[in-house]
Scaffold this active site. Structure first.
Site, PDB file in Angstrom:
ATOM      1  N   MET A  94      58.547 -30.734 -45.774  1.00  0.00           N
ATOM      2  CA  MET A  94      59.543 -30.264 -44.808  1.00  0.00           C
ATOM      3  C   MET A  94      60.718 -31.243 -44.745  1.00  0.00           C
ATOM      4  SD  MET A  94      57.605 -28.385 -41.678  1.00  0.00           S
ATOM      5  CE  MET A  94      56.969 -26.729 -41.900  1.00  0.00           C
ATOM      6  N   GLY A  95      61.789 -30.770 -44.163  1.00  0.00           N
ATOM      7  CA  GLY A  95      63.013 -31.570 -44.065  1.00  0.00           C
ATOM      8  C   GLY A  95      64.178 -30.649 -44.342  1.00  0.00           C
ATOM      9  N   ARG A  96      64.656 -30.054 -43.262  1.00  0.00           N
ATOM     10  CA  ARG A  96      65.710 -29.035 -43.390  1.00  0.00           C
ATOM     11  C   ARG A  96      67.058 -29.670 -43.755  1.00  0.00           C
ATOM     12  NH1 ARG A  96      66.769 -24.080 -41.518  1.00  0.00           N
ATOM     13  NH2 ARG A  96      64.649 -23.815 -40.794  1.00  0.00           N
ATOM     14  N   ARG A 108      61.071 -20.737 -30.250  1.00  0.00           N
ATOM     15  CA  ARG A 108      62.461 -21.075 -30.579  1.00  0.00           C
ATOM     16  C   ARG A 108      63.431 -20.192 -29.776  1.00  0.00           C
ATOM     17  NH1 ARG A 108      62.477 -24.692 -34.834  1.00  0.00           N
ATOM     18  NH2 ARG A 108      60.730 -24.575 -36.280  1.00  0.00           N
ATOM     19  N   ARG A 150      53.128 -27.889 -62.137  1.00  0.00           N
ATOM     20  CA  ARG A 150      52.496 -27.161 -61.025  1.00  0.00           C
ATOM     21  C   ARG A 150      53.175 -27.560 -59.716  1.00  0.00           C
ATOM     22  NH1 ARG A 150      50.400 -24.804 -64.702  1.00  0.00           N
ATOM     23  NH2 ARG A 150      48.172 -24.381 -65.004  1.00  0.00           N
ATOM     24  N   ASP A 175      65.074 -36.357 -37.597  1.00  0.00           N
ATOM     25  CA  ASP A 175      66.515 -36.283 -37.850  1.00  0.00           C
ATOM     26  C   ASP A 175      67.358 -36.231 -36.581  1.00  0.00           C
ATOM     27  OD1 ASP A 175      65.792 -33.772 -37.049  1.00  0.00           O
ATOM     28  OD2 ASP A 175      66.718 -32.701 -38.720  1.00  0.00           O
ATOM     29  N   GLY A 203      59.838 -26.205 -33.143  1.00  0.00           N
ATOM     30  CA  GLY A 203      58.608 -26.320 -33.945  1.00  0.00           C
ATOM     31  C   GLY A 203      57.669 -27.323 -33.300  1.00  0.00           C
ATOM     32  N   HIS A 218      53.143 -26.124 -43.139  1.00  0.00           N
ATOM     33  CA  HIS A 218      52.781 -26.460 -41.754  1.00  0.00           C
ATOM     34  C   HIS A 218      51.587 -27.399 -41.644  1.00  0.00           C
ATOM     35  CE1 HIS A 218      55.414 -22.993 -41.455  1.00  0.00           C
ATOM     36  NE2 HIS A 218      55.721 -23.457 -40.260  1.00  0.00           N
ATOM     37  N   ASP A 262      60.742 -34.000 -38.602  1.00  0.00           N
ATOM     38  CA  ASP A 262      61.808 -34.282 -39.578  1.00  0.00           C
ATOM     39  C   ASP A 262      62.503 -35.621 -39.337  1.00  0.00           C
ATOM     40  OD1 ASP A 262      61.197 -31.832 -40.580  1.00  0.00           O
ATOM     41  OD2 ASP A 262      63.050 -30.841 -39.984  1.00  0.00           O
ATOM     42  N   GLN A 304      51.761 -30.246 -42.535  1.00  0.00           N
ATOM     43  CA  GLN A 304      52.426 -31.479 -42.111  1.00  0.00           C
ATOM     44  C   GLN A 304      52.589 -31.551 -40.600  1.00  0.00           C
ATOM     45  OE1 GLN A 304      55.999 -32.102 -45.049  1.00  0.00           O
ATOM     46  NE2 GLN A 304      55.320 -29.996 -45.145  1.00  0.00           N
ATOM     47  N   ARG A 305      52.577 -30.404 -39.945  1.00  0.00           N
ATOM     48  CA  ARG A 305      52.840 -30.355 -38.509  1.00  0.00           C
ATOM     49  C   ARG A 305      51.583 -30.234 -37.667  1.00  0.00           C
ATOM     50  NH1 ARG A 305      57.713 -26.278 -37.766  1.00  0.00           N
ATOM     51  NH2 ARG A 305      56.170 -25.109 -36.609  1.00  0.00           N
ATOM     52  N   ASP A 324      66.845 -31.041 -31.800  1.00  0.00           N
ATOM     53  CA  ASP A 324      68.260 -30.845 -31.455  1.00  0.00           C
ATOM     54  C   ASP A 324      68.532 -29.475 -30.822  1.00  0.00           C
ATOM     55  OD1 ASP A 324      67.664 -29.737 -33.882  1.00  0.00           O
ATOM     56  OD2 ASP A 324      69.512 -30.357 -34.883  1.00  0.00           O
ATOM     57  N   THR A 350      60.484 -34.216 -33.366  1.00  0.00           N
ATOM     58  CA  THR A 350      60.554 -33.440 -34.615  1.00  0.00           C
ATOM     59  C   THR A 350      59.887 -34.237 -35.725  1.00  0.00           C
ATOM     60  OG1 THR A 350      61.954 -32.680 -36.443  1.00  0.00           O
ATOM     61  CG2 THR A 350      62.963 -34.244 -34.948  1.00  0.00           C
TER      62      THR A 350
HETATM   63  O1  F6P Z   1      60.431 -28.787 -37.054  1.00  0.00           O
HETATM   64  C1  F6P Z   1      61.379 -28.718 -38.074  1.00  0.00           C
HETATM   65  C2  F6P Z   1      60.777 -28.036 -39.230  1.00  0.00           C
HETATM   66  O2  F6P Z   1      59.627 -28.732 -39.507  1.00  0.00           O
HETATM   67  C3  F6P Z   1      61.672 -27.908 -40.451  1.00  0.00           C
HETATM   68  O3  F6P Z   1      61.530 -28.927 -41.389  1.00  0.00           O
HETATM   69  C4  F6P Z   1      61.229 -26.592 -41.017  1.00  0.00           C
HETATM   70  O4  F6P Z   1      62.254 -25.995 -41.767  1.00  0.00           O
HETATM   71  C5  F6P Z   1      60.917 -25.799 -39.807  1.00  0.00           C
HETATM   72  O5  F6P Z   1      60.427 -26.720 -38.870  1.00  0.00           O
HETATM   73  C6  F6P Z   1      59.929 -24.684 -40.052  1.00  0.00           C
HETATM   74  O6  F6P Z   1      59.433 -24.235 -38.842  1.00  0.00           O
HETATM   75  P1  F6P Z   1      58.841 -22.787 -38.551  1.00  0.00           P
HETATM   76  O7  F6P Z   1      58.210 -22.286 -39.806  1.00  0.00           O
HETATM   77  O8  F6P Z   1      57.863 -23.030 -37.468  1.00  0.00           O
HETATM   78  O9  F6P Z   1      59.960 -21.961 -38.091  1.00  0.00           O
END
Ligand code: F6P
Length: 353
Positions: A169-171, A72, A268, A129, A10, A274, A127, A276-277, A103, A125
């Site tokens: 986000m935060g898997r 990916r 609500r 993590d 990501g 995204h 995240d 956040q990214r 990772d 990342t």
């Molecule tokens: O980069 C990690 C992350 O931000 C996770 O928190 C999230 O689940 C994932 O990316 C979502 O990424 P995409 O929608 O681009 O596959």
């Protein structure tokens, strides 16, 4: 030396700052040449490249995304995928490779290192993590975006007497949720590390409202799990990616319905996704990303292959890639205590779930 660079996984604010710093330091100090492999490991699988010189990196410091694009793609999943990557590096005369990723990307770098590739990693990342480093770049930007969103959500929640559930986000790790939740003064913070009991969360919100607080803010990480049922995180559906990750998302809606049903308070949701990214990195992330880029080039010239640049106690050091990819770095007790520390005693069990 000719050094290849790629960005995988990501995207993340600060990727361009890493690329720029590496190219500038390598060019000015070591007379290196650079080649960009496009779209993560796909660039090595399909020989997709671009020239990376001073001109190519001019003006990219504040830009989000990555000029090398990303994917990916997982070469380890394809027959002979790793050997194809090695052949592409040879074909392009690359003496070493800087892989910027999380990772997944760095686990491929580790496999290539085991096959003799001279590779160094840079941790990326939002995240936060990745093990072995105090911070990954991109995290600070994400936290700032979420904190601003929580501030905005606060005023509208207050105006309407509502419960607002903000999904971030935060898997596997709740770093974004816990930092932005503390920074934004959230009433409940729910993270993947601690499955939560929805009845306890609802009871806390009811108690707040009984004491005259007529709104509540809940921050929930996309990977958070309901304790009951033990069904794992809420999934969006769709296919798993090549690293085996399902697409997460939707917990805010599920949780909001459950809370509204239990409390009777209008609820609500806001899913930041995204946002956040995307966009420009914060000053902190620009500096951190720059230091990682400089560190990675120095590591190449010191021959520290199979290692990743890492931040420890505000120093850039190098650690084995295998250490960084062995496990996720989840929210530690000290941060959880920080979230607890600002709550009244009777509220604490709601965060613990
Ligand atoms: O980069 C990690 C992350 O931000 C996770 O928190 C999230 O689940 C994932 O990316 C979502 O990424 P995409 O929608 O681009 O596959």
């Amino acid at each position: 030396m000719k050094i290849g660079i790629l960005t995988g996984g990501g995207d993340c604010p600060g990727l361009n700052a890493v690329i720029r710093a590496a190219v500038r330091k390598g060019t000015f100090h070591y007379e290196d040449q650079f080649i960009g492999f496009l779209e993560g490991w796909r660039g090595l699988m399909e020989n997709k490249t671009m020239p990376l010189d001073l001109q190519a990196v001019a003006g990219i410091l504040p830009r989000g995304g990555t000029i090398l694009r990303t994917s990916r793609t997982n070469p380890a999943k394809k027959p002979d995928g790793l050997d194809t990557c090695i052949a592409t590096l040879k074909k392009n005369g690359a003496d070493a490779l800087i892989a910027i990723g999380g990772d997944d990307t760095l686990s491929v770098a580790t496999k290539l290192f085991d096959k003799g590739v001279r590779v160094v990693g840079v941790p990326k990342t939002i995240d936060n993590d990745l093990a072995g480093t105090d911070f990954t770049f991109g995290f600070d930007t994400a936290v700032n975006v979420v904190t601003e969103a929580i501030d905005r959500v606060h005023t509208t929640a207050e105006a309407h007497n509502r419960v607002m559930v903000v999904e971030v986000m935060g898997r596997d790790a709740g770093w974004i949720a816990i930092y932005s939740g503390i920074a934004g003064g959230a009433d409940v913070i729910l993270i993947p590390e601690q499955p939560f009991d929805v009845d306890t969360v609802a009871a806390k919100i009811r108690r707040r409202h009984e004491r005259g607080r007529y709104f509540s803010i809940v921050v929930v990480a996309e990977g958070a799990k309901f304790a009951a049922g033990k069904n794992g995180p809420v999934l969006q559906g769709g296919e798993k990616d090549e690293f085996g990750h399902a697409r997460l998302g939707g917990i805010a809606n599920t949780l909001a319905q459950e809370l509204e049903r239990r409390t009777g308070f209008e609820t609500r949701t806001v899913v930041l996704g995204h946002i956040q990214r995307g966009g420009s990195p914060t000053a902190f992330d620009r500096v951190l990303a720059t230091r990682y880029g400089l560190g990675a080039v120095d590591m190449v010239h010191r021959g520290e292959f199979g290692k990743m640049a890492a931040l420890r106690a505000n120093k850039i050091i190098s650690i084995p890639l295998a250490e960084a990819t062995a496990k996720n770095r989840t929210v530690d007790q000290e941060m959880m205590n920080a979230a607890f520390g600002i709550l009244e005693d009777e509220e604490k069990e709601a965060v613990a779930g």
